[in-house]
Design an enzyme around this catalytic site. Structure first.
Site, PDB file in Angstrom:
ATOM      1  N   ASP A 230      21.097 -25.349   5.007  1.00 31.53           N
ATOM      2  CA  ASP A 230      21.186 -25.856   3.327  1.00 31.53           C
ATOM      3  C   ASP A 230      22.030 -27.290   3.428  1.00 31.53           C
ATOM      4  O   ASP A 230      20.871 -27.800   2.724  1.00 31.53           O
ATOM      5  CB  ASP A 230      21.891 -24.747   3.327  1.00 31.53           C
ATOM      6  CG  ASP A 230      21.508 -25.034   1.595  1.00 31.53           C
ATOM      7  OD1 ASP A 230      20.041 -25.001   1.980  1.00 31.53           O
ATOM      8  OD2 ASP A 230      22.050 -24.070   0.195  1.00 31.53           O
ATOM      9  N   ASP A 276      19.170 -17.613  -1.391  1.00 30.80           N
ATOM     10  CA  ASP A 276      20.419 -17.997  -1.889  1.00 30.80           C
ATOM     11  C   ASP A 276      21.020 -16.530  -2.478  1.00 30.80           C
ATOM     12  O   ASP A 276      22.282 -15.958  -2.800  1.00 30.80           O
ATOM     13  CB  ASP A 276      21.014 -18.840  -2.920  1.00 30.80           C
ATOM     14  CG  ASP A 276      20.400 -20.366  -2.122  1.00 30.80           C
ATOM     15  OD1 ASP A 276      20.641 -20.150  -1.071  1.00 30.80           O
ATOM     16  OD2 ASP A 276      20.094 -21.145  -2.970  1.00 30.80           O
TER      17      ASP A 276
END
Length: 408
Positions: A230, A276
């Site tokens: 990420d 997420d």
């Protein structure tokens, strides 16, 4: 400031935009003058709604994962992620992300999104049907005439006949499919943000419920790998942001910041990716199953990790709003979701028990490894879970298995 002082400033802004125009200068001026600035109330409402929506699939998905792990019905069996799967996943995700980026650069975005919309239409209808099934079972009385149906496709002659699709469902499942199809058609035709969120919440809840980590070490490997993934793709390149803005599919939750001004037709969205939610969510669900294995009344590890997620997500939003730049949410979520429960275990003297806990042995003796494609077979609930798992973490050759009607 008086009105006479505001007019020259507005004129100056337009003149500055004119000086920076190219062949599409007129369009740029219109965009500059029509750009909407969200109010503090609208921004707070959007961020608060995103946090609330993110918590729903984690909380209820974790609770359903306990029931799912104890189920003896083959159609409810979850897919277990091993340490090998966890180590490979960031690499596979990176290749997929960069592949999508190249596709959007080379091919027409319109056609790519059209194909993706059709794919996610089918996937979303089945995922939404899955989470609606328990609700339908509670709504309809036991005396409701619940007929059984079967959709069967085979190939070959009688002696060498092979099942391709064995789709078993009942009247309640059929009603769920009809309602979900209405939402799907709404999404296909309008791409409305509410329809997008219904599908997104269904995907997230299915993921948390049906994707199981086999132990805490595997969870740390997965979260740690995706932490690096990420951070690299958000801060190191523009790939993540480009794909997120180009990808018209319900893989993110959105909420308009201009809802108070424009109502349901609002278009200035804040967004949160499903990754997420699902990735920390399956780790939080594992900790809930650990709490259950301890056979205590308290759910210390579940609530500590759940609060850690709220803290991490809140910190992400704060930093993003302060610096006006997209943030990799896992940068803040991973340390919080791993650190808080480990600190609690250290204080309670249960760190060894936490890392020695095996979810597949304690509550899921027959859980299959996630190394192949689930078959297109079974009830709407089982089919939705299979397709959801395929979209997230599968990458091998097909595996065929016959599933029974869902018992929910």
């Amino acid at each position: 400031m008086s009105e006479t002082e505001q007019i020259p400033e507005a004129v100056a802004a337009v003149l500055e935009a004119l000086n920076n125009t190219d062949s599409n200068g007129t369009e740029q001026v219109l965009n500059a003058t029509a750009k909407f600035v969200a109010s503090p109330e609208g921004t707070a409402l959007a961020y608060g709604s995103l946090v609330f929506m993110a918590l729903l699939p984690i909380y209820f998905g974790a609770l359903r994962s306990v029931t799912c792990s104890k189920s003896k019905n083959a159609s409810d069996m979850p897919e277990t992620i091993t340490s090998r799967d966890a180590a490979r996943f960031p690499i596979i995700a990176s290749c997929t992300l960069f592949g999508l980026y190249l596709f959007f650069k080379v091919f027409s975005q319109e056609y790519i999104n059209m194909l993706l919309s059709i794919y996610f239409f089918g996937l979303g209808v089945l995922a939404l049907s899955h989470i609606m099934s328990p609700l339908m079972s509670r709504i309809f009385p036991a005396s409701f005439p619940n007929k059984q149906f079967q959709l069967l496709f085979t190939q070959g002659s009688e002696e060498a006949k092979e099942e391709i699709v064995n789709y078993e469902f009942d009247t309640k499942n059929l009603l769920c499919l009809i309602i979900s199809s209405v939402v799907g058609v709404w999404y296909l035709l309008k791409k409305h943000w509410i329809a997008n969120n219904l599908f997104g919440l269904a995907f997230a809840l299915n993921g948390v419920e049906l994707l199981h980590l086999n132990n805490v070490s595997t969870g740390c490997i997965l979260l740690g790998g995706l932490f690096v993934y990420d951070v690299f793709w958000v801060f190191g390149t523009n790939v993540m942001v480009t794909v997120a803005k180009s990808f018209e599919a319900p893989i993110k939750l959105v909420f308009p910041q201009d809802l108070l001004e424009r109502g349901l037709d609002a278009s200035n969205f804040a967004m949160l990716g499903l990754g997420d939610i699902v990735i920390p969510g399956i780790f939080i669900a594992l900790l809930l199953r650990f709490d259950v294995s301890l056979k205590k009344q308290s759910k210390t590890y579940f609530y500590s990790s759940f609060l850690a997620y709220i803290f991490g997500l809140g910190l992400t939003i704060f930093v993003m709003h302060t610096f006006k730049h997209a943030q990799p949410a896992l940068l803040y979520l991973v340390p919080a979701c791993i650190g808080f429960p480990c600190l609690v275990a250290l204080v309670k003297g249960e760190l060894t028990e936490l890392f020695s806990f095996e979810s597949s042995e304690e509550v899921l003796p027959a859980s299959p490894r996630l190394t192949s494609f689930p078959t297109v077979s079974g009830s709407p609930a089982s089919l939705a879970s299979s397709m959801d798992a395929v979209s997230m973490l599968t990458r091998s050759s097909p595996r065929r298995r016959r599933l029974q009607p869902n018992s929910m």
